[in-house]
Design an enzyme around this catalytic site. Structure first.
Site, short mmCIF file in Angstrom:
data_model
loop_
_atom_site.label_atom_id
_atom_site.label_comp_id
_atom_site.label_asym_id
_atom_site.label_seq_id
_atom_site.Cartn_x
_atom_site.Cartn_y
_atom_site.Cartn_z
N GLU A 87 -25.89 -31.69 145.28
CA GLU A 87 -26.50 -31.77 143.95
C GLU A 87 -25.47 -32.28 142.94
OE1 GLU A 87 -30.06 -28.92 143.62
OE2 GLU A 87 -28.28 -27.78 143.11
N HIS A 97 -24.66 -22.68 143.56
CA HIS A 97 -25.34 -23.61 142.64
C HIS A 97 -24.41 -23.92 141.47
CE1 HIS A 97 -28.12 -25.29 139.78
NE2 HIS A 97 -28.91 -25.56 140.81
N ASN A 123 -36.25 -24.24 143.60
CA ASN A 123 -35.33 -23.33 142.93
C ASN A 123 -35.93 -23.03 141.56
OD1 ASN A 123 -33.22 -21.97 141.77
ND2 ASN A 123 -31.80 -23.70 141.73
N SER A 174 -32.99 -33.69 139.72
CA SER A 174 -34.09 -34.50 139.18
C SER A 174 -34.91 -35.20 140.27
CB SER A 174 -33.57 -35.51 138.14
OG SER A 174 -32.97 -34.81 137.07
N LYS A 192 -35.00 -20.94 139.46
CA LYS A 192 -34.02 -20.50 138.46
C LYS A 192 -34.58 -19.27 137.72
CE LYS A 192 -32.31 -25.17 138.47
NZ LYS A 192 -31.60 -26.24 137.82
P1 PGA Z 1 -33.64 -30.17 138.93
O1 PGA Z 1 -32.71 -28.99 139.48
O2 PGA Z 1 -34.53 -30.59 140.04
O3 PGA Z 1 -34.39 -29.56 137.77
O4 PGA Z 1 -32.72 -31.27 138.48
C1 PGA Z 1 -32.21 -29.01 140.79
C2 PGA Z 1 -31.39 -27.78 141.03
O5 PGA Z 1 -30.70 -27.34 140.10
O6 PGA Z 1 -31.39 -27.20 142.13
#
Ligand code: PGA
Length: 250
Positions: A167, A95, A9, A213, A11
């Protein structure tokens, strides 16, 4: 056998050129990898067409959201049929950043899910509790309503085009990961909700990804759990060397 999936992802990261050169690099790494994971890249809208057509079938492409509306005077919005027309096959919906910053609720998400499925897109549906909800021990209830209010109106056939991403909000972008036991506990719970609603065969088949994470150092431990079928990866999906290590952890 349910599918093992590692989805990135991005973002709001990467210019078009950066995205294309990342995909080129990742393709070489996927070719050299023996992982059986399905790789999905969740990219900003502007990348969808180029990254999808550049994939050589080594990865699939996902949008990160879509409109609740089908078409019309909705400036700035992108519909599910527009997404499907780019060659993308997936859409990430629900999300926690969309829920928090754009006030998306489960009813909006039910509409978005319907739109995506009617355009033959696979939905990666995100659910997960905030820290206060876990501390108050309401996380099971929160997840149950996120699933039942946005997904459980679907037929058994439709739900087979949905992938779940658990998540926990307190683990996203914080460096704090849920322990593999915490992830397994919730994934098993989600699968039990599917079994209650759709029966054992469907609950056995639904892929449930962990996100929050997830990185090269903890992916293997998380993916070793029975009900963890892969990951939705934010920060670590922006770097192809980290991302391929996570793909290889499947
Ligand atoms: P992250 O994000 O791996 O940076 O914690 C996961 C997500 O938001 O899908």
């Amino acid at each position: 056998m349910r599918k093992k999936i590692v989805a990135g992802n991005w973002k709001m990261n990467k210019t078009l050129d950066e995205g294309v050169s990342f995909s080129d690099d990742l393709k070489q790494r996927i070719k050299a990898s023996e992982s059986e994971a399905i790789v999905v890249l969740g990219v900003p809208f502007i990348h969808l067409d180029r990254i999808a057509h550049f994939s050589d079938d080594l990865y699939s492409v996902s949008a990160q959201d879509c409109s609740t509306k089908e078409s019309g005077a909705f400036t700035g919005e992108i519909s599910s049929s527009m997404i499907a027309s780019t060659g993308a096959q997936y859409v990430i919906l629900g999300h926690s950043e969309r829920r928090a910053y754009h006030e998306e609720n489960n009813a909006d998400l039910a509409t978005k899910v319907d739109r995506c499925l009617s355009d033959a897109l696979t939905v990666i549906y995100c659910c997960g509790e905030q820290l206060e909800e876990r501390e108050a021990n309401t996380h099971f209830e929160v997840i149950k309503s996120q699933l039942s209010e946005a997904l459980f109106h679907l037929t058994a056939e439709q739900i087979s085009s949905v992938v779940i991403a658990y998540e926990p909000v307190w683990a996203i972008g914080t460096g704090v990961t849920a322990s593999s036991e915490q992830a397994q506990e919730i994934h098993a719970y989600i699968r039990s909700l599917f079994e209650e609603k759709y029966g054992k065969a469907i609950s056995d088949d639904v892929s449930i990804l962990y996100g929050g994470s997830c990185k090269p150092s903890n992916a293997e431990e998380l993916f070793s759990k029975e009900d963890v079928d892969g990951g939705l990866i934010g920060g670590a999906s922006l770097n192809s060397s980290d991302f391929i290590q996570i793909i290889d952890a499947i």
